[in-house]
Design a protein around this motif. Structure first.
Motif, PDB file in Angstrom:
ATOM      1  N   SER A  62      11.550  44.927 -21.095  1.00 16.34           N
ATOM      2  CA  SER A  62      11.316  43.648 -21.740  1.00 16.34           C
ATOM      3  C   SER A  62       9.815  43.527 -21.942  1.00 16.34           C
ATOM      4  CB  SER A  62      11.843  42.537 -20.831  1.00 16.34           C
ATOM      5  OG  SER A  62      11.209  41.320 -21.111  1.00 16.34           O
ATOM      6  N   CYS A  63       9.416  43.329 -23.202  1.00 21.50           N
ATOM      7  CA  CYS A  63       7.996  43.133 -23.505  1.00 21.50           C
ATOM      8  C   CYS A  63       7.839  41.654 -23.866  1.00 21.50           C
ATOM      9  CB  CYS A  63       7.560  44.018 -24.668  1.00 21.50           C
ATOM     10  SG  CYS A  63       7.745  45.775 -24.316  1.00 21.50           S
ATOM     11  N   TYR A  64       7.385  40.877 -22.898  1.00 19.93           N
ATOM     12  CA  TYR A  64       7.383  39.428 -23.107  1.00 19.93           C
ATOM     13  C   TYR A  64       6.017  38.938 -23.564  1.00 19.93           C
ATOM     14  CZ  TYR A  64       4.493  38.601 -19.040  1.00 19.93           C
ATOM     15  OH  TYR A  64       3.431  38.577 -18.181  1.00 19.93           O
ATOM     16  N   ILE A  65       6.040  37.803 -24.222  1.00 22.56           N
ATOM     17  CA  ILE A  65       4.819  37.030 -24.417  1.00 22.56           C
ATOM     18  C   ILE A  65       5.214  35.583 -24.159  1.00 22.56           C
ATOM     19  CG2 ILE A  65       5.148  36.643 -26.909  1.00 22.56           C
ATOM     20  CD1 ILE A  65       2.029  36.893 -27.102  1.00 22.56           C
ATOM     21  N   GLU A  66       4.287  34.812 -23.649  1.00 24.18           N
ATOM     22  CA  GLU A  66       4.596  33.407 -23.450  1.00 24.18           C
ATOM     23  C   GLU A  66       3.346  32.596 -23.746  1.00 24.18           C
ATOM     24  OE1 GLU A  66       4.379  31.411 -20.158  1.00 24.18           O
ATOM     25  OE2 GLU A  66       3.641  32.912 -18.751  1.00 24.18           O
ATOM     26  N   ALA A  67       3.508  31.310 -23.804  1.00 26.50           N
ATOM     27  CA  ALA A  67       2.376  30.424 -24.090  1.00 26.50           C
ATOM     28  C   ALA A  67       2.150  29.538 -22.885  1.00 26.50           C
ATOM     29  CB  ALA A  67       2.667  29.579 -25.319  1.00 26.50           C
ATOM     30  N   CYS A  68       0.939  29.566 -22.365  1.00 26.06           N
ATOM     31  CA  CYS A  68       0.599  28.762 -21.197  1.00 26.06           C
ATOM     32  C   CYS A  68      -0.604  27.893 -21.516  1.00 26.06           C
ATOM     33  CB  CYS A  68       0.244  29.654 -20.015  1.00 26.06           C
ATOM     34  SG  CYS A  68       1.627  30.523 -19.337  1.00 26.06           S
ATOM     35  N   GLY A  69      -1.174  27.386 -20.429  1.00 23.75           N
ATOM     36  CA  GLY A  69      -2.392  26.602 -20.589  1.00 23.75           C
ATOM     37  C   GLY A  69      -2.154  25.401 -21.465  1.00 23.75           C
ATOM     38  N   ILE A  70      -0.983  24.791 -21.305  1.00 24.37           N
ATOM     39  CA  ILE A  70      -0.704  23.648 -22.175  1.00 24.37           C
ATOM     40  C   ILE A  70      -1.599  22.484 -21.795  1.00 24.37           C
ATOM     41  CG2 ILE A  70       1.628  24.309 -22.770  1.00 24.37           C
ATOM     42  CD1 ILE A  70       2.662  22.419 -20.658  1.00 24.37           C
ATOM     43  N   ALA A  71      -2.200  21.868 -22.806  1.00 22.20           N
ATOM     44  CA  ALA A  71      -2.241  22.352 -24.195  1.00 22.20           C
ATOM     45  C   ALA A  71      -3.284  21.535 -24.938  1.00 22.20           C
ATOM     46  CB  ALA A  71      -0.892  22.184 -24.864  1.00 22.20           C
ATOM     47  N   PRO A  72      -3.733  22.016 -26.102  1.00 23.88           N
ATOM     48  CA  PRO A  72      -4.690  21.217 -26.876  1.00 23.88           C
ATOM     49  C   PRO A  72      -4.083  19.851 -27.201  1.00 23.88           C
ATOM     50  CG  PRO A  72      -4.424  23.416 -27.813  1.00 23.88           C
ATOM     51  CD  PRO A  72      -3.362  23.272 -26.769  1.00 23.88           C
ATOM     52  N   SER A  73      -4.755  18.796 -26.790  1.00 23.51           N
ATOM     53  CA  SER A  73      -4.139  17.468 -26.887  1.00 23.51           C
ATOM     54  C   SER A  73      -3.818  17.068 -28.320  1.00 23.51           C
ATOM     55  CB  SER A  73      -5.064  16.427 -26.242  1.00 23.51           C
ATOM     56  OG  SER A  73      -5.195  16.717 -24.870  1.00 23.51           O
ATOM     57  N   ALA A  74      -4.755  17.307 -29.248  1.00 22.22           N
ATOM     58  CA  ALA A  74      -4.504  16.897 -30.631  1.00 22.22           C
ATOM     59  C   ALA A  74      -3.335  17.683 -31.218  1.00 22.22           C
ATOM     60  CB  ALA A  74      -5.761  17.104 -31.472  1.00 22.22           C
ATOM     61  N   ALA A  75      -3.270  18.979 -30.854  1.00 22.60           N
ATOM     62  CA  ALA A  75      -2.184  19.809 -31.396  1.00 22.60           C
ATOM     63  C   ALA A  75      -0.836  19.317 -30.895  1.00 22.60           C
ATOM     64  CB  ALA A  75      -2.402  21.268 -31.000  1.00 22.60           C
ATOM     65  N   VAL A  76      -0.720  19.083 -29.572  1.00 22.73           N
ATOM     66  CA  VAL A  76       0.592  18.640 -29.072  1.00 22.73           C
ATOM     67  C   VAL A  76       0.888  17.215 -29.546  1.00 22.73           C
ATOM     68  CG1 VAL A  76       0.717  20.209 -27.111  1.00 22.73           C
ATOM     69  CG2 VAL A  76      -0.310  17.947 -26.787  1.00 22.73           C
ATOM     70  N   GLY A  77      -0.159  16.426 -29.739  1.00 19.18           N
ATOM     71  CA  GLY A  77       0.052  15.086 -30.283  1.00 19.18           C
ATOM     72  C   GLY A  77       0.671  15.153 -31.669  1.00 19.18           C
ATOM     73  N   SER A  78       0.183  16.092 -32.486  1.00 17.43           N
ATOM     74  CA  SER A  78       0.720  16.217 -33.845  1.00 17.43           C
ATOM     75  C   SER A  78       2.159  16.713 -33.828  1.00 17.43           C
ATOM     76  CB  SER A  78      -0.162  17.157 -34.679  1.00 17.43           C
ATOM     77  OG  SER A  78       0.055  18.501 -34.271  1.00 17.43           O
ATOM     78  N   LEU A  79       2.561  17.356 -32.720  1.00 12.30           N
ATOM     79  CA  LEU A  79       3.929  17.869 -32.613  1.00 12.30           C
ATOM     80  C   LEU A  79       4.861  16.884 -31.909  1.00 12.30           C
ATOM     81  CD1 LEU A  79       3.129  21.570 -31.589  1.00 12.30           C
ATOM     82  CD2 LEU A  79       3.543  20.673 -33.878  1.00 12.30           C
ATOM     83  N   GLY A  80       4.342  15.733 -31.500  1.00 12.59           N
ATOM     84  CA  GLY A  80       5.223  14.705 -30.953  1.00 12.59           C
ATOM     85  C   GLY A  80       5.002  14.323 -29.510  1.00 12.59           C
TER      86      GLY A  80
END
Lengths: 786, 163
Positions: A459-477
């Motif tokens: 399994s070659c995984y990638i994930e996203a951590c370090g959540i998160a840029p506030s403006a970016a997540v704000g724009s996503l809800g």
């Protein structure tokens, strides 16, 4: 004591209290005059509450009060909320039903609380809870997410017609359709991701008290994010105003996501303590935990991968139905959307991706983030597809992956994420070498000679951590920003306290965070204390989840340290009549470069506080704060290789070797990072082999204790072969990516790829119980024979 | 109500308790020794393991009255004169704990395991098999197994040196 800075395998500062029994968990707290809460819970998955009769319960010994939902609503206590707005593809906002902490009208899952008893002892409270007589009128229930979408299915909430909360999409559907029209090969799979129960070993607990003279509430609770708990309890539930509510999360015995949320029980204790005029304690028993802690996963998906004639991936199409349970928990809407479908590109350069996610209500326990939260579901889907496709086209799984790896950075995927750094070949090479991948044929033959089936999977995984840029997540809800805070207080004697908005519940922050201070000032770690988990002590912070405490929490500390260092250098330069630029910090001293002039760090600290001789205009003191808002997600990645031996007579799987090669960016304490990987791997292996939250058709949870739900035990799992391979994350000052969830994200597909390789049948679903593996092997062998 | 007396961590204690009082409640609530934890209520998780008359017992599965007259040792009673027990020290040195909740039970089970097999006689398979009654959700067991092996081997060295 030696100075243990960045990269040191520093032993943990917090351990002594835990190994001597002096940890202080919520259930260990005692307040004078406290009473105990026990909840009256629905035995039905779906029913109208027609009457609640407390008469008998109120006459029982020690019973103080029986409180119900009508009283809760009457006191103006608000509904529980979901804090992330998702819009359907037609632009309409998600259809969220109401969720009351004590339900007065319609219960929607087994275990939902309808009343609470407060009594002098826990045993009296539990006895009386059994004596509260609740009449129900049963309603038909639905537990399966796909069934819940069918016409005629039982309906849970009037707000969500057809039980559909949202019908969401991401990516370019037309581009994906084009890719499939041109495809030389298409792989199709139905993939399900089994429902899990997080099961931190410490059950949830709360101890609430109210001081009527001060009109002030205190809540000890098992929280990963006490400030967020206080904010939500104040702003949305109206239990108490924020400045009149102190939330303390003391030692917390594991969380794995399940202690992010603000649940009914903790809120009811807070409300009840004021109503009955005494402190109220509640401690979940394990079955209550199974019935009410937010569950994880539960996806059903169809996936299609399109290749060109050169075996390059040209399109990926995914349709997922996500079961969210009976109510929308705090971050439940983000998990099957922005934490899931944004990772569907995996480690691969895929030009066109489209995902459609339907999220539905069912008569089951609410589902929210559990270790990995969306990324395990994405990784399982992508990596099962990659392995299966490689088998179909006759390329080696490694070769097929390499052919499609992203190799130039930054890399913009078609699903929002922009990968900033990585070296996927490096971790694949390292894992294959450590696993002796190329020697598998000989090992298979040797196992066959003993009558065993050997298999290998990667399994070659990638994930996203370090959540998160506030403006970016704000724009996503998102309803909140996802920055982190820190305050570095240098005391007059030169010891240092760091107040962090992160919360440690096993991650070892007291040690790793201190290593930053030791590194910066050359102090030994005994001079440093990390303070967290108390809203009266620590400035507002966002807490710990999503492997964010390193990349975000420690970045905030670094920013505060920069300010402290700058001020300390100014003071030292002034005192030693030197130029600020000539001051160097080394071994706990501030030195004037090229001279023998120096001051101890503690002398500079004292000078800052005596303030007898500071530079013109400088404020006294040596204390600085910082808020750090990340610029991007971080992207840990790696390769896991699992080798199994299956007994064809019984279907029993033994993991004979498990190799993990991870890229977490900068590692502060390798010992702690390895521990995080070990724990994550076993949760992932647990999902693949053992764990499953099973409901019957009436919505009864069949696996509601450790006698039914198979927790991985020591003899179910192997020891691990780990390595890390560092590419620095350019997005934060230390170059960290995060390591808390990778193990749970990357391991399930490696295990299932290995077992399906061993038994020669790809139709395996998680968990790979012996009976299932045996049956598939039997049917596979028969097919082969025919 | 019954009067229950026992030697708890070397100290004689007694109290009148309800007959249904579990030993773990006696330890945690009556004696305020909160190192012994309750994690499951069904005798599965082992967070409540203590030693009763030298043997590992799940204290959620025994009534306080059944321990009347017994010698009971909890995690708080392991260190002597401020010196950690070798098992405690090994858990710290090998990062055998994370959140710490299962740790007291793990340590008490490990002490019992080493007592039964003899110091230096534990291998990885035996340790894993013996840990069947203790659940940890944080460590993945890797470092717990390592800690117990290290403690066992170190205690063997100590007893050899003493001979």
């Amino acid at each position: 004591m030696a100075v243990e800075g960045i990269g040191a395998r520093a032993l943990r500062k917090e351990d002594k209290r835990f190994i001597t029994g002096k940890g202080q968990y919520t259930d260990d707290m005692v307040m004078p005059g406290m009473g105990f809460a026990a909840f009256v819970r629905s035995p039905h998955a779906h029913a109208k509450v027609t009457s609640i009769d407390s008469t008998a319960a109120l006459t029982m010994p020690g019973v103080d009060a029986v409180l119900t939902g009508d009283q809760l609503v009457g006191d103006g206590i608000g509904n529980l909320i979901c804090g992330w707005m998702i819009h359907s593809k037609d632009g309409s906002p998600m259809n969220m039903g109401g969720w009351r902490a004590l339900e007065p009208e319609i219960v929607r899952h087994v275990g939902q609380a309808v009343a609470v008893v407060i009594a002098d002892t826990q045993a009296q409270a539990r006895d009386a809870a059994d004596a509260v007589e609740v009449e129900y009128e049963e309603l038909p229930a639905v537990v399966d997410s796909v069934a819940a979408l069918q016409p005629g299915a039982p309906q849970l909430h009037p707000e969500a017609a057809g039980n559909l909360i949202f019908d969401w999409e991401i990516g370019d559907e037309a581009a994906v359709n084009d890719a499939f029209e041109k495809a030389a090969h298409v792989t199709r799979m139905e993939i399900s991701n089994n429902r899990l129960v997080p099961n931190p070993m410490e059950p949830r607990a709360a101890l609430a008290s109210y001081n009527d003279a001060e009109e002030h509430h205190t809540l000890y609770t098992t929280s990963q994010n006490p400030h967020v708990a206080r904010l939500v309890l104040s702003a949305f539930y109206a239990v108490a105003p924020e400045h009149k509510l102190r939330v303390i999360a003391p030692d917390v015995g594991g969380g794995f996501g399940s202690k992010i949320y603000i649940y009914p029980e903790e809120m009811v204790c807070l409300w009840a303590s004021k109503r009955v005029g005494r402190p109220v304690k509640w401690v979940s028993d394990r079955t209550e935990a199974f019935l009410t802690d937010a569950h994880g996963r539960d996806h059903k998906s169809e996936a299609e991968l399109a290749l060109d004639a050169d075996n390059k991936i040209i399109g990926f199409r995914v349709k997922t139905v996500a079961n969210i349970g009976a109510y929308m928990s705090l971050f439940s809407s983000a998990v099957p959307t922005y934490l899931y479908a944004t990772l569907l590109s995996g480690q691969y350069d895929i030009p066109a991706i489209h995902a459609n996610v339907k999220t539905v209500y069912t008569n089951t326990t609410p589902v929210d983030a559990y270790r990995g939260a969306g990324r395990p579901e994405a990784t399982y889907l992508v990596e099962r597809m990659m392995e299966t496709t490689a088998r179909e086209i006759g390329l080696s799984p490694a070769e097929f992956r390499r052919k499609n790896f992203v190799r130039s950075f930054p890399h913009q995927t078609p699903v929002i994420m922009c990968y900033d750094a990585g070296d996927y070949d490096a971790t694949l090479d390292a894992a294959m070498k450590a696993a002796d991948y190329d020697g598998i044929a000989a090992r298979k033959a040797e196992a066959a000679s003993r009558g065993k089936l050997r298999g290998i999977g990667m399994s070659c995984y990638i994930e996203a951590c370090g959540i998160a840029p506030s403006a970016a997540v704000g724009s996503l809800g998102a309803g909140v920003g996802l920055w982190e805070s820190a305050e570095v207080r240098v005391n007059p004697v030169g010891t240092v306290e760091v107040l962090t908005g992160s919360h440690s519940h096993g991650q070892g922050h007291e040690t790793t965070f201190a290593q930053l201070i030791c590194e910066r000032f050359g102090l030994d770690s005994d001079s440093v204390a990390i303070v967290h988990g108390d809203t009266d002590k620590v400035q507002f912070g966002m807490g710990t989840y999503g492997s964010r405490s390193g990349a975000v929490g420690m970045s905030a500390i670094v920013k505060a340290l920069d300010k402290v260092e700058a001020k300390a250098k100014k003071i030292a330069a002034h005192l030693m009549e030197a130029s600020e630029g000539d001051i160097q910090i080394e071994g706990g001293e501030l030195k004037v470069a090229g001279t023998d002039k120096k001051l101890n760090f503690s002398e500079v600290a004292l000078a800052a506080y005596t303030a007898h001789n500071l530079p013109e205009g400088m404020e006294p003191g040596l204390k600085e704060g910082a808020f750090y808002d990340p610029t991007n997600f971080t992207f840990p990645s790696g390769t896991y290789i699992c080798e199994v031996e299956v007994d064809p007579e019984t279907g029993t799987t033994e993991i004979v070797s498990f190799v993990a090669a991870d890229d977490f960016g900068k590692v502060i304490n390798p010992m702690i990072v390895e521990g995080q990987v070990h724990g994550g791997l076993v949760q992932g292996i647990g999902q693949a082999l053992l764990e499953n939250a099973a409901y019957d058709e009436n919505g009864q949870l069949l696996t509601a204790s450790y006698m039914d739900y198979t927790m991985p035990r020591a003899d179910d799992v192997p020891s691990f072969n780990l390595s890390t391979h560092e590419t620095l994350c350019p997005g934060n000052p230390l170059g960290m990516k995060g390591c808390g969830e990778a193990g749970a994200i990357g391991s399930p597909p490696a295990v299932i790829n290995a077992i399906t390789d061993a038994i020669g049948n790809n139709a395996l679903t998680m968990p790979a119980a012996a009976e299932k593996v045996w049956s598939l092997y039997q049917s596979g062998s028969k097919e082969a024979a025919e | 109500m019954s009067k229950v007396s026992m030697v708890l961590n070397g100290k004689s204690v007694s109290a009148d308790v309800e007959d249904r009082t579990l030993l773990v409640s006696f330890i945690r609530e009556v004696r305020a020794l909160t190192g012994t934890h309750v994690g499951c209520d069904t005798s599965q998780c082992g967070a409540c393991v203590i030693l009763v008359n030298g043997k590992a017992v799940k204290s959620c599965t025994m009534l306080a009255a059944q321990a009347d007259g017994a010698e009971v040792v909890t995690v708080e009673g392991l260190a002597s004169n401020g010196a950690l027990h070798p098992v405690q020290a090994a858990f710290r040195e090998n990062h055998g704990l994370q959140c710490g909740f299962c740790t007291p039970g793990m340590i008490m089970s490990a002490v019992d395991m080493i007592n039964r097999y003899g110091a230096g006689n534990l291998d990885e398979d035996t340790i894993r098999h013996e840990l069947e009654g203790n659940i940890c959700r944080c460590t993945g067991y890797h470092n717990i197994v390592k800690s117990i092996k290290a403690a066992s081997d170190q205690m063997a060295g100590m007893s050899q040196a003493a001979e």
